[in-house]
Scaffold this motif. Structure first.
Motif, PDB file in Angstrom:
ATOM      1  N   ILE A 153      29.680 -41.670 -38.487  1.00 59.10           N
ATOM      2  CA  ILE A 153      29.673 -41.204 -39.820  1.00 59.10           C
ATOM      3  C   ILE A 153      29.207 -42.463 -41.094  1.00 59.10           C
ATOM      4  O   ILE A 153      28.675 -42.097 -41.667  1.00 59.10           O
ATOM      5  CB  ILE A 153      30.444 -40.309 -40.605  1.00 59.10           C
ATOM      6  N   PHE A 154      30.254 -43.265 -40.714  1.00 57.83           N
ATOM      7  CA  PHE A 154      30.563 -44.676 -41.519  1.00 57.83           C
ATOM      8  C   PHE A 154      29.048 -45.424 -41.385  1.00 57.83           C
ATOM      9  O   PHE A 154      28.258 -45.960 -42.665  1.00 57.83           O
ATOM     10  CB  PHE A 154      31.236 -45.758 -41.282  1.00 57.83           C
ATOM     11  N   TYR A 155      28.312 -45.090 -40.381  1.00 59.17           N
ATOM     12  CA  TYR A 155      26.525 -46.185 -39.980  1.00 59.17           C
ATOM     13  C   TYR A 155      26.482 -45.627 -40.554  1.00 59.17           C
ATOM     14  O   TYR A 155      25.553 -46.048 -41.323  1.00 59.17           O
ATOM     15  CB  TYR A 155      26.945 -46.052 -38.373  1.00 59.17           C
ATOM     16  N   SER A 156      26.271 -44.228 -41.212  1.00 57.68           N
ATOM     17  CA  SER A 156      24.874 -43.224 -41.040  1.00 57.68           C
ATOM     18  C   SER A 156      24.812 -43.151 -42.494  1.00 57.68           C
ATOM     19  O   SER A 156      24.108 -43.516 -43.396  1.00 57.68           O
ATOM     20  CB  SER A 156      24.430 -41.708 -40.839  1.00 57.68           C
ATOM     21  N   THR A 157      26.214 -43.432 -43.077  1.00 56.58           N
ATOM     22  CA  THR A 157      26.230 -43.642 -44.860  1.00 56.58           C
ATOM     23  C   THR A 157      26.129 -44.691 -45.174  1.00 56.58           C
ATOM     24  O   THR A 157      25.145 -44.936 -46.372  1.00 56.58           O
ATOM     25  CB  THR A 157      27.688 -42.933 -45.140  1.00 56.58           C
ATOM     26  N   LEU A 158      26.746 -46.043 -44.637  1.00 60.11           N
ATOM     27  CA  LEU A 158      26.168 -47.446 -45.185  1.00 60.11           C
ATOM     28  C   LEU A 158      25.104 -47.822 -45.187  1.00 60.11           C
ATOM     29  O   LEU A 158      23.507 -47.841 -45.721  1.00 60.11           O
ATOM     30  CB  LEU A 158      27.276 -48.465 -44.313  1.00 60.11           C
ATOM     31  N   ARG A 159      24.183 -47.232 -43.832  1.00 64.26           N
ATOM     32  CA  ARG A 159      22.681 -46.900 -43.838  1.00 64.26           C
ATOM     33  C   ARG A 159      21.332 -46.369 -44.583  1.00 64.26           C
ATOM     34  O   ARG A 159      20.934 -47.308 -45.085  1.00 64.26           O
ATOM     35  CB  ARG A 159      22.244 -46.155 -42.582  1.00 64.26           C
ATOM     36  N   GLN A 160      22.760 -44.861 -45.433  1.00 64.60           N
ATOM     37  CA  GLN A 160      21.394 -44.779 -46.332  1.00 64.60           C
ATOM     38  C   GLN A 160      21.246 -45.721 -47.524  1.00 64.60           C
ATOM     39  O   GLN A 160      20.513 -45.094 -48.808  1.00 64.60           O
ATOM     40  CB  GLN A 160      22.416 -43.673 -46.856  1.00 64.60           C
ATOM     41  N   LYS A 161      22.966 -46.537 -47.773  1.00 70.36           N
ATOM     42  CA  LYS A 161      23.058 -47.355 -49.347  1.00 70.36           C
ATOM     43  C   LYS A 161      22.117 -48.513 -49.000  1.00 70.36           C
ATOM     44  O   LYS A 161      21.132 -48.638 -50.170  1.00 70.36           O
ATOM     45  CB  LYS A 161      24.251 -48.035 -49.256  1.00 70.36           C
ATOM     46  N   VAL A 162      22.150 -48.916 -47.809  1.00 65.26           N
ATOM     47  CA  VAL A 162      20.994 -50.282 -47.572  1.00 65.26           C
ATOM     48  C   VAL A 162      19.656 -49.410 -47.889  1.00 65.26           C
ATOM     49  O   VAL A 162      19.035 -50.256 -48.248  1.00 65.26           O
ATOM     50  CB  VAL A 162      21.348 -50.329 -45.888  1.00 65.26           C
ATOM     51  N   HIS A 163      19.061 -48.719 -47.014  1.00 67.89           N
ATOM     52  CA  HIS A 163      17.322 -47.673 -47.183  1.00 67.89           C
ATOM     53  C   HIS A 163      17.583 -47.661 -49.202  1.00 67.89           C
ATOM     54  O   HIS A 163      16.329 -47.932 -49.440  1.00 67.89           O
ATOM     55  CB  HIS A 163      17.612 -46.914 -47.026  1.00 67.89           C
ATOM     56  N   ALA A 164      18.428 -47.246 -49.817  1.00 65.30           N
ATOM     57  CA  ALA A 164      18.006 -46.827 -51.104  1.00 65.30           C
ATOM     58  C   ALA A 164      18.070 -48.271 -52.248  1.00 65.30           C
ATOM     59  O   ALA A 164      17.397 -48.562 -53.166  1.00 65.30           O
ATOM     60  CB  ALA A 164      19.601 -46.508 -51.905  1.00 65.30           C
ATOM     61  N   ALA A 165      18.385 -49.143 -51.574  1.00 67.39           N
ATOM     62  CA  ALA A 165      19.050 -50.648 -51.802  1.00 67.39           C
ATOM     63  C   ALA A 165      17.831 -51.927 -51.447  1.00 67.39           C
ATOM     64  O   ALA A 165      16.728 -52.170 -52.538  1.00 67.39           O
ATOM     65  CB  ALA A 165      19.881 -51.829 -51.387  1.00 67.39           C
ATOM     66  N   LEU A 166      17.088 -51.246 -50.343  1.00 67.61           N
ATOM     67  CA  LEU A 166      15.601 -51.744 -49.746  1.00 67.61           C
ATOM     68  C   LEU A 166      14.575 -51.146 -51.099  1.00 67.61           C
ATOM     69  O   LEU A 166      13.477 -51.277 -51.149  1.00 67.61           O
ATOM     70  CB  LEU A 166      15.637 -51.322 -48.298  1.00 67.61           C
ATOM     71  N   ASP A 167      14.597 -49.981 -50.861  1.00 61.06           N
ATOM     72  CA  ASP A 167      13.819 -49.157 -51.714  1.00 61.06           C
ATOM     73  C   ASP A 167      13.503 -49.782 -53.442  1.00 61.06           C
ATOM     74  O   ASP A 167      12.510 -49.275 -54.594  1.00 61.06           O
ATOM     75  CB  ASP A 167      13.822 -47.751 -51.673  1.00 61.06           C
ATOM     76  N   SER A 168      14.566 -50.578 -54.413  1.00 64.28           N
ATOM     77  CA  SER A 168      14.790 -51.027 -55.149  1.00 64.28           C
ATOM     78  C   SER A 168      14.037 -52.371 -55.321  1.00 64.28           C
ATOM     79  O   SER A 168      14.035 -52.804 -56.280  1.00 64.28           O
ATOM     80  CB  SER A 168      16.229 -51.047 -55.953  1.00 64.28           C
ATOM     81  N   VAL A 169      13.730 -52.596 -53.968  1.00 67.26           N
ATOM     82  CA  VAL A 169      13.267 -54.277 -53.739  1.00 67.26           C
ATOM     83  C   VAL A 169      11.790 -53.872 -53.547  1.00 67.26           C
ATOM     84  O   VAL A 169      11.735 -54.129 -52.235  1.00 67.26           O
ATOM     85  CB  VAL A 169      14.317 -54.921 -53.384  1.00 67.26           C
ATOM     86  N   MET A 170      10.695 -54.591 -54.378  1.00 65.36           N
ATOM     87  CA  MET A 170       9.908 -55.161 -54.209  1.00 65.36           C
ATOM     88  C   MET A 170       9.067 -55.934 -53.554  1.00 65.36           C
ATOM     89  O   MET A 170       9.584 -56.864 -54.070  1.00 65.36           O
ATOM     90  CB  MET A 170       8.910 -54.532 -55.160  1.00 65.36           C
ATOM     91  N   PRO A 171       8.495 -56.155 -51.545  1.00 65.92           N
ATOM     92  CA  PRO A 171       8.170 -57.444 -52.013  1.00 65.92           C
ATOM     93  C   PRO A 171       7.241 -58.197 -52.596  1.00 65.92           C
ATOM     94  O   PRO A 171       5.949 -57.264 -52.959  1.00 65.92           O
ATOM     95  CB  PRO A 171       7.258 -57.752 -50.513  1.00 65.92           C
ATOM     96  N   SER A 172       6.928 -59.368 -52.711  1.00 66.97           N
ATOM     97  CA  SER A 172       5.759 -59.886 -53.460  1.00 66.97           C
ATOM     98  C   SER A 172       4.494 -60.059 -52.967  1.00 66.97           C
ATOM     99  O   SER A 172       4.429 -60.337 -51.555  1.00 66.97           O
ATOM    100  CB  SER A 172       6.050 -61.574 -53.894  1.00 66.97           C
ATOM    101  N   ARG A 173       3.577 -59.682 -53.576  1.00 66.21           N
ATOM    102  CA  ARG A 173       2.005 -59.756 -52.882  1.00 66.21           C
ATOM    103  C   ARG A 173       1.556 -61.110 -52.179  1.00 66.21           C
ATOM    104  O   ARG A 173       1.296 -61.545 -51.348  1.00 66.21           O
ATOM    105  CB  ARG A 173       0.863 -59.564 -53.627  1.00 66.21           C
ATOM    106  N   GLU A 174       2.659 -62.191 -52.665  1.00 65.58           N
ATOM    107  CA  GLU A 174       2.354 -63.492 -52.003  1.00 65.58           C
ATOM    108  C   GLU A 174       3.482 -64.022 -51.337  1.00 65.58           C
ATOM    109  O   GLU A 174       3.524 -65.457 -50.594  1.00 65.58           O
ATOM    110  CB  GLU A 174       2.449 -64.511 -53.272  1.00 65.58           C
ATOM    111  N   GLY A 175       3.990 -62.650 -51.009  1.00 67.37           N
ATOM    112  CA  GLY A 175       5.477 -63.095 -50.385  1.00 67.37           C
ATOM    113  C   GLY A 175       5.509 -63.625 -48.126  1.00 67.37           C
ATOM    114  O   GLY A 175       3.971 -62.806 -47.679  1.00 67.37           O
ATOM    115  N   GLU A 176       5.778 -64.628 -48.220  1.00 66.21           N
ATOM    116  CA  GLU A 176       5.723 -64.869 -46.578  1.00 66.21           C
ATOM    117  C   GLU A 176       5.794 -63.525 -45.212  1.00 66.21           C
ATOM    118  O   GLU A 176       6.703 -62.557 -46.224  1.00 66.21           O
ATOM    119  CB  GLU A 176       6.831 -65.757 -46.315  1.00 66.21           C
ATOM    120  N   ARG A 177       4.871 -63.238 -44.780  1.00 63.72           N
ATOM    121  CA  ARG A 177       4.535 -62.323 -43.632  1.00 63.72           C
ATOM    122  C   ARG A 177       5.914 -62.620 -42.805  1.00 63.72           C
ATOM    123  O   ARG A 177       6.188 -63.632 -42.162  1.00 63.72           O
ATOM    124  CB  ARG A 177       3.751 -61.953 -43.095  1.00 63.72           C
TER     125      ARG A 177
END
Length: 295
Positions: A153-177
């Motif tokens: 339960i803790f893992y899955s909830t924390l993972r949801q929060k991390v995924h939400a944070a990921l969605d709020s951060v856009m990679p740069s078009r010029e960023g490294e791969r």
């Protein structure tokens, strides 16, 4: 030299908080401690005795009976003391979160985590609150405070929060791969997800390859031509897997510091292996946050 490493009963009283007459009674009645004797027949105690008495004193304050504790080994006392420390609000989050998990109250777990994120911001909440709890999970499981279903339960909830944070951060078009992989499904994906967030927050374009064999990795290197690698090594054969993968990564990227290894809870030994010399090995997520936000 041995004389300097021993303590008198008065030292033990001052350092443990247990009165000398009580220590003598415990020795006589329960044989909890068997001190050595000096040339003049004075009791001599070790640093281990001090730690043991401190643990006993802590457990007694929590309502345990000395007659019950006397039947336990020192290892059992140490584990019980750790469990009690976590269960008695040594950390504000630990007590409340443990109770919510024990009740299988996923709503309360998420509400609690949301509260810290709103109050402190995502990064600070993860570093100061969630990762320390994540690091305590094995102790909580071993001591019986939590069961595997609670941890999930803790893992899955924390993972949801991390995924939400990921969605709020856009990679740069010029960023490294960057290619992000881990060595085993045995290691929870939350470690890989948090590294994904940290890499993406720096503007990198991250290709998450999941659990990947060295053969698949070699194909990825040819097709993607990445500019950086992040390897999450946590399985039983992490050292062997890591060495095989590092042989595939272009040495130019390794020399540029573009190869990172997250090895939570692992002590990786590479005897006579020059491949690891220029690779940054992060022993845990807190170190990863520090490195990724300062370098």
């Amino acid at each position: 030299m041995a004389e300097q490493l021993t303590y008198s009963i008065r030292d033990l009283e001052a350092l443990s908080g247990v009165p000398a007459h009580t220590i003598r009674t415990w020795e006589r009645r329960y044989r909890l401690i068997s001190p050595a004797r000096s040339f003049c027949n004075a009791r001599c105690y070790t640093a281990g005795d001090i730690s043991f008495l401190q643990q006993l004193a802590s457990l007694l304050k929590q309502g345990h009976r000395i007659s019950t504790l006397a039947g336990k080994s020192r290892e059992e006392i140490a584990l019980l003391a750790k469990e009690s420390a976590l269960a008695t609000n040594e950390s504000e989050l630990s007590e409340t979160l443990c109770l919510a998990l024990q009740d299988l109250d996923a709503f309360k777990v998420e509400s609690l985590m949301n509260c810290y994120i709103r109050k402190e911001g995502f990064d600070k909440a993860v570093v100061a609150r969630f990762i320390p709890f994540l690091n305590q999970v094995n102790v909580l499981l071993l001591s019986g405070v939590l069961q595997q279903i609670h941890v999930q339960i803790f893992y899955s909830t924390l993972r949801q929060k991390v995924h939400a944070a990921l969605d709020s951060v856009m990679p740069s078009r010029e960023g490294e791969r960057w290619i992000l992989i881990q060595d085993s499904e045995a290691l929870d994906a939350i470690y890989r997800d948090i590294m994904h967030y940290l890499l993406r927050k720096r503007g990198n374009q991250v290709i998450v390859a999941g659990v990947t064999s060295p053969a698949v990795m070699e194909s990825l290197v040819k097709d993607v031509r990445p500019e950086g690698f992040c390897l999450v090594a946590g399985g039983e054969n992490a050292g062997v897997w890591l060495q095989n993968v590092l042989m595939i990564i272009p040495s130019t990227l390794v020399n540029q510091g573009k190869a990172l290894v997250l090895a939570p809870g692992k002590t990786l030994e590479f005897v006579n292996n020059s491949l690891i010399d220029d690779v940054t090995v992060l022993p845990g997520l807190q170190e990863a946050f520090t490195y990724m936000t300062t370098v």
